[in-house]
Scaffold this motif. Structure first.
Motif, PDB file in Angstrom:
ATOM      1  N   ASN A   1       0.819  -1.205   0.034  1.00  0.00           N
ATOM      2  CA  ASN A   1      -0.086  -0.135  -0.247  1.00  0.00           C
ATOM      3  C   ASN A   1       0.741   1.419  -0.274  1.00  0.00           C
ATOM      4  O   ASN A   1       0.304   2.430   0.087  1.00  0.00           O
ATOM      5  N   LEU A   2       2.165   0.972   0.014  1.00  0.00           N
ATOM      6  CA  LEU A   2       2.926   2.326   0.066  1.00  0.00           C
ATOM      7  C   LEU A   2       4.151   1.994  -1.079  1.00  0.00           C
ATOM      8  O   LEU A   2       4.363   1.224  -1.583  1.00  0.00           O
ATOM      9  N   SER A   3       5.060   3.308  -1.289  1.00  0.00           N
ATOM     10  CA  SER A   3       5.961   3.476  -2.172  1.00  0.00           C
ATOM     11  C   SER A   3       7.047   4.004  -1.171  1.00  0.00           C
ATOM     12  O   SER A   3       6.623   5.161  -0.733  1.00  0.00           O
ATOM     13  N   VAL A   4       8.228   3.345  -0.934  1.00  0.00           N
ATOM     14  CA  VAL A   4       9.165   4.316  -0.423  1.00  0.00           C
ATOM     15  C   VAL A   4      10.528   4.111  -0.990  1.00  0.00           C
ATOM     16  O   VAL A   4      10.668   3.337  -1.927  1.00  0.00           O
TER      17      VAL A   4
ATOM     18  N   ARG B   1      -1.061   1.600   5.513  1.00  0.00           N
ATOM     19  CA  ARG B   1      -1.510   2.616   4.474  1.00  0.00           C
ATOM     20  C   ARG B   1      -1.605   4.177   4.850  1.00  0.00           C
ATOM     21  O   ARG B   1      -1.894   4.519   5.904  1.00  0.00           O
ATOM     22  N   PHE B   2      -1.742   4.777   3.892  1.00  0.00           N
ATOM     23  CA  PHE B   2      -2.130   6.306   4.145  1.00  0.00           C
ATOM     24  C   PHE B   2      -3.887   6.250   3.692  1.00  0.00           C
ATOM     25  O   PHE B   2      -4.084   5.572   2.822  1.00  0.00           O
ATOM     26  N   VAL B   3      -4.761   7.153   4.330  1.00  0.00           N
ATOM     27  CA  VAL B   3      -5.944   7.502   4.079  1.00  0.00           C
ATOM     28  C   VAL B   3      -5.971   9.055   3.844  1.00  0.00           C
ATOM     29  O   VAL B   3      -5.528   9.615   4.667  1.00  0.00           O
TER      30      VAL B   3
ATOM     31  N   LEU C   1      -1.631   8.442   8.084  1.00  0.00           N
ATOM     32  CA  LEU C   1      -0.897   7.267   8.036  1.00  0.00           C
ATOM     33  C   LEU C   1      -1.824   6.226   9.077  1.00  0.00           C
ATOM     34  O   LEU C   1      -1.536   6.704  10.275  1.00  0.00           O
ATOM     35  N   LYS C   2      -2.167   5.054   8.566  1.00  0.00           N
ATOM     36  CA  LYS C   2      -2.453   4.128   9.505  1.00  0.00           C
ATOM     37  C   LYS C   2      -1.775   3.020   9.635  1.00  0.00           C
ATOM     38  O   LYS C   2      -1.618   2.146   8.532  1.00  0.00           O
TER      39      LYS C   2
ATOM     40  N   PRO D   1       0.232   6.027  -3.918  1.00  0.00           N
ATOM     41  CA  PRO D   1       1.141   6.899  -4.248  1.00  0.00           C
ATOM     42  C   PRO D   1       0.883   7.463  -5.806  1.00  0.00           C
ATOM     43  O   PRO D   1       0.407   6.707  -6.523  1.00  0.00           O
ATOM     44  N   ALA D   2       1.151   8.631  -6.050  1.00  0.00           N
ATOM     45  CA  ALA D   2       1.273   9.126  -7.480  1.00  0.00           C
ATOM     46  C   ALA D   2       2.063   8.374  -8.362  1.00  0.00           C
ATOM     47  O   ALA D   2       3.139   8.144  -7.821  1.00  0.00           O
TER      48      ALA D   2
END
Length: 231
Positions: free
Chosen positions: A14-17, A113-115, A102-103, A135-136
């Motif tokens: 759910n993220l890009s880092v 994930r971010f909401v 951020l959850k 993520p964009a």
């Protein structure tokens, strides 16, 4: 050392880092590797400045109860790109200015994930509820190895602008081709097609490369390469 080393983008569920540079790693938790022949081989390639080889930092224990300091040990990363998009209303914004939350899930980190809190949908008429923020899709990079966020405000306003309106990312067709992807400003109404960010048009419509190294928090003073939009 390979695919996911410093400066690499990691696409989590759910993220890009981006993996931060080794100056941000907790060196005292990186166990030395006592292999003289391997160290010698690395020095022949990278130079004599390499003083040691070490394991990455890792968790000492898997504590399923109360969290301890050891549970926070690991390779440091940071959300990148900074820009996220709400999947319901298309809100496009940086994750660290407060519009997204951020959850975290400590026992199931893959669910972190971010909401977009209390999103009311693209028309603003739906019941308020949390919506996922992803993520964009776009970044800019150059041939000198610089990597940066896509200049969304600059792009949609066709240059520098004092407009403070929020941005929206929306699709106008069934496919995800760039000509069907649009950016719009809620403040001034400016809108632009993402097809203008690529090829010859991209060279005309994107700002100069800022020389950014996202994993090091540094900017090279001068970069003469063109910044190019990438996925």
């Amino acid at each position: 050392m390979w695919t996911y080393g410093p400066g690499a983008l990691i696409d989590l569920p759910n993220l890009s880092v981006v993996t931060l540079g080794i100056d941000r790693w907790e060196k005292e938790r990186c166990t030395p590797i006592e292999e003289a022949r391997l160290l010698s081989a690395v020095r022949r390639v990278l130079g004599a400045q390499v003083d040691s080889l070490r394991m990455p930092p890792f968790r000492v224990s898997e504590n399923m109860g109360k969290r301890t300091a050891e549970d926070y040990i690991g390779v440091p990363v940071r959300p990148f790109p900074r820009w996220l998009r709400c999947v319901k209303c298309g809100l496009l914004s940086e994750y660290d200015i407060g519009l997204f939350k951020l959850k975290e899930s400590y026992h199931r980190p893959e669910s972190t994930r971010f909401v977009h809190k209390d999103c009311k949908g693209s028309r603003g008429d739906q019941p308020a509820r949390d919506a996922d923020a992803v993520p964009a899709r776009f970044l800019v990079a150059c041939r000198n190895g610089h990597l940066d966020d896509f200049p969304w405000h600059y792009f949609v306003h066709r240059g520098t602008s004092d407009c403070k309106g929020t941005l929206r990312f929306f699709e106008s067709g069934a496919s995800l081709q760039t000509e069907n992807l649009w950016i719009k400003c809620d403040g001034c109404g400016a809108a632009r097609n993402m097809a203008h960010a690529f090829g010859r048009l991209g060279q005309e419509n994107l700002p100069a490369c800022r020389g950014r190294h996202a994993h090091l928090d540094t900017y090279d003073e001068k970069c003469e390469e063109d910044a190019r939009a990438v996925l």
